[in-house]
Design a protein around this motif. Structure first.
Motif, PDB file in Angstrom:
ATOM      1  N   LEU A  29       0.842  -1.227   0.000  1.00  0.00           N
ATOM      2  CA  LEU A  29       0.000   0.000   0.000  1.00  0.00           C
ATOM      3  C   LEU A  29       0.872   1.272   0.000  1.00  0.00           C
ATOM      4  CD1 LEU A  29      -2.820  -1.082   2.513  1.00  0.00           C
ATOM      5  CD2 LEU A  29      -3.031  -0.807   0.043  1.00  0.00           C
ATOM      6  N   ILE A  30       1.897   1.206   0.796  1.00  0.00           N
ATOM      7  CA  ILE A  30       2.803   2.381   0.860  1.00  0.00           C
ATOM      8  C   ILE A  30       3.469   2.589  -0.491  1.00  0.00           C
ATOM      9  CG2 ILE A  30       4.932   3.265   1.916  1.00  0.00           C
ATOM     10  CD1 ILE A  30       4.055   1.834   4.499  1.00  0.00           C
ATOM     11  N   PHE A  31       3.880   1.502  -1.135  1.00  0.00           N
ATOM     12  CA  PHE A  31       4.549   1.614  -2.436  1.00  0.00           C
ATOM     13  C   PHE A  31       3.583   2.190  -3.480  1.00  0.00           C
ATOM     14  CE2 PHE A  31       5.482  -0.293  -6.564  1.00  0.00           C
ATOM     15  CZ  PHE A  31       6.773   0.184  -6.769  1.00  0.00           C
ATOM     16  N   ASN A  32       2.363   1.628  -3.447  1.00  0.00           N
ATOM     17  CA  ASN A  32       1.362   2.159  -4.388  1.00  0.00           C
ATOM     18  C   ASN A  32       1.073   3.632  -4.143  1.00  0.00           C
ATOM     19  OD1 ASN A  32       1.126  -0.342  -5.678  1.00  0.00           O
ATOM     20  ND2 ASN A  32      -0.530  -1.054  -4.320  1.00  0.00           N
ATOM     21  N   LEU A  33       1.046   3.972  -2.862  1.00  0.00           N
ATOM     22  CA  LEU A  33       0.780   5.399  -2.524  1.00  0.00           C
ATOM     23  C   LEU A  33       1.905   6.283  -3.020  1.00  0.00           C
ATOM     24  CD1 LEU A  33      -1.001   7.480  -1.089  1.00  0.00           C
ATOM     25  CD2 LEU A  33       0.222   6.936   1.036  1.00  0.00           C
ATOM     26  N   LEU A  34       3.115   5.798  -2.788  1.00  0.00           N
ATOM     27  CA  LEU A  34       4.275   6.591  -3.239  1.00  0.00           C
ATOM     28  C   LEU A  34       4.298   6.689  -4.755  1.00  0.00           C
ATOM     29  CD1 LEU A  34       7.037   5.266  -0.808  1.00  0.00           C
ATOM     30  CD2 LEU A  34       5.922   7.503  -0.768  1.00  0.00           C
ATOM     31  N   LEU A  35       3.963   5.567  -5.394  1.00  0.00           N
ATOM     32  CA  LEU A  35       3.940   5.586  -6.859  1.00  0.00           C
ATOM     33  C   LEU A  35       2.881   6.566  -7.378  1.00  0.00           C
ATOM     34  CD1 LEU A  35       4.998   4.388  -9.503  1.00  0.00           C
ATOM     35  CD2 LEU A  35       3.291   2.549  -9.253  1.00  0.00           C
ATOM     36  N   THR A  36       1.737   6.528  -6.724  1.00  0.00           N
ATOM     37  CA  THR A  36       0.645   7.455  -7.129  1.00  0.00           C
ATOM     38  C   THR A  36       1.066   8.906  -6.926  1.00  0.00           C
ATOM     39  OG1 THR A  36      -0.995   5.761  -6.548  1.00  0.00           O
ATOM     40  CG2 THR A  36      -1.778   8.035  -6.768  1.00  0.00           C
TER      41      THR A  36
END
Length: 405
Positions: free
Chosen positions: A15-22
């Motif tokens: 989730l954190i990675f996806n958030l950072l990617l977003t």
């Protein structure tokens, strides 16, 4: 169970990675949008604003430079005018001096032109006569000549050549010269009424004056010149229209008595033409002059050739000179009488010619008729005018008469 725990541990990281990617993608998109927006604003807003500011700066700079130049020019003009104010008296005197010099030069030119015209008008050759020995040779070796002031005889030859102008007109001009010089008044010919209207109170000449010259009501009037020299003449001013109406009234009065006037002047014309009495007296005086001149020459020769009592010589010489001078003076008077008669004859003839050529009443002013018929007009306080015509006849015109014309 272990796999579930591991999946549970990986889920937050994902989730954190996806958030950072977003967030990164959003940041990239935001940056791209900001760049595109900046580029668009630069093209659509910043460049015109920058150009406007540059133009405004250039205009301000130009205005400042112009103001500086105008200030410099104003300071120069101020310095120049201050210098002129310091020398205003000298400059005014220089202008006046230059104007006086120009006026004197023009006066000399006018006088020179007048002398030339006078020589033409008084030269007897124009009437077909010739006066011989106006000048004589003093020294035949050097050919030096001198104006003849009576040192040698002069000879007048009548009808020596064809006349350029009629002799009677020439004589009329000579008479007018003598009359004006005797009168002592300056006469202008700018207007037909110049020098011809006389104040009935002080005898002064009427002159033209412009009233309201800078307004639509500008009018030319005639009034006594002596009013501007301190005299309080009560004679009125007149307009040109009033003078013309009065002249027409006076001339038409003369036309009413045309037959009587022409009949009466026939005898006058004959009397003026008959110069037999003057011819006889002139012949006697010329003979007297010749005899007296011979006696003068004889007494001078006798005194040179033999001894004479000087008192007796002076007495005879003075007596002969007195006789000769008296004869010459009388001859000059006869010449003036001839000239006066000839002038009167010409004036009356011109007047009668105009009178005869006017078939009916005159309704319009004619300058030629005015010049050839009127000698002068006298104006009185009650606006009454007395016209003196060239034939010597006078006609009185009252105010009510010429006002009704």
């Amino acid at each position: 169970k272990a796999k579930d725990e591991e999946a549970a541990l990986r889920r937050p990281k994902l989730l954190i990675f996806n958030l950072l990617l977003t967030i990164g993608l959003i940041a990239i998109l935001l940056g791209v949008n900001i760049f595109i927006l900046f580029f668009a604003l630069s093209y659509l807003l910043f460049n015109p604003a920058r150009a406007m500011l540059e133009k405004r700066s250039e205009r301000i700079r130009t205005d400042l430079e112009g103001a500086a130049k105008e200030k410099e020019s104003a300071e120069g003009l101020k310095t120049e005018y201050e210098a002129k104010l310091k020398n205003i008296d000298k400059e005014a005197e220089a202008i006046l001096s230059d104007a006086r010099k120009k006026a004197l030069r023009r006066e000399e030119e006018i006088l020179e032109e007048a002398k030339v015209i006078e020589n033409i008008l008084t030269n007897e050759k124009y009437k077909g006569d010739a006066l011989l020995q106006k000048r004589y040779t003093v020294d035949f070796l050097t050919k030096k000549q001198k104006v003849n002031m009576g040192e040698v005889p002069q000879y007048y030859v009548a009808n020596s050549h064809p006349a350029i102008i009629p002799p009677e007109i020439f004589d009329l001009v000579q008479y007018e010269f003598k009359r004006r010089k005797k009168d002592g008044r300056w006469t202008s010919c700018t207007y037909p009424f110049s020098g011809k209207i006389i104040c009935g109170e002080c005898g002064g000449i009427y002159g033209s004056k412009v009233w309201h010259s800078n307004t639509p009501n500008r009018v030319l009037v005639w009034q006594c010149n002596e009013k501007h020299r301190g005299r309080k003449c009560r004679t009125p001013h007149l307009t040109e229209a009033e003078i013309k109406r009065a002249f027409l009234t006076a001339f038409n009065k003369v036309l009413g008595n045309r037959a009587e006037i022409m009949a009466a002047y026939q005898e006058v014309m004959e009397a003026l033409t008959d110069t037999s009495d003057l011819d006889k007296e002139q012949e006697e005086l010329e003979s007297e002059s010749e005899v007296t001149m011979e006696l003068i020459r004889k007494v001078i020769a006798d005194n040179a050739q033999k001894a004479m009592d000087q008192e007796e010589y002076e007495r005879k010489y003075a007596g002969y000179c007195e006789r000769y001078e008296a004869a010459r003076i009388r001859l000059a008077e006869i010449g003036e009488l001839r000239l006066e008669r000839s002038a009167k004859h010409t004036k009356i003839a011109m007047f009668l010619e105009k009178l005869e050529s006017s078939a009916g009443l005159v309704t319009e002013f004619d300058e030629e008729l005015w010049y050839t018929t009127v000698d002068f007009v006298t104006v009185f306080e009650d606006m009454r005018m007395v016209f003196t015509f060239r034939d010597g006849n006078t006609v009185e015109v009252k105010k009510r008469e010429w006002k009704a014309a």
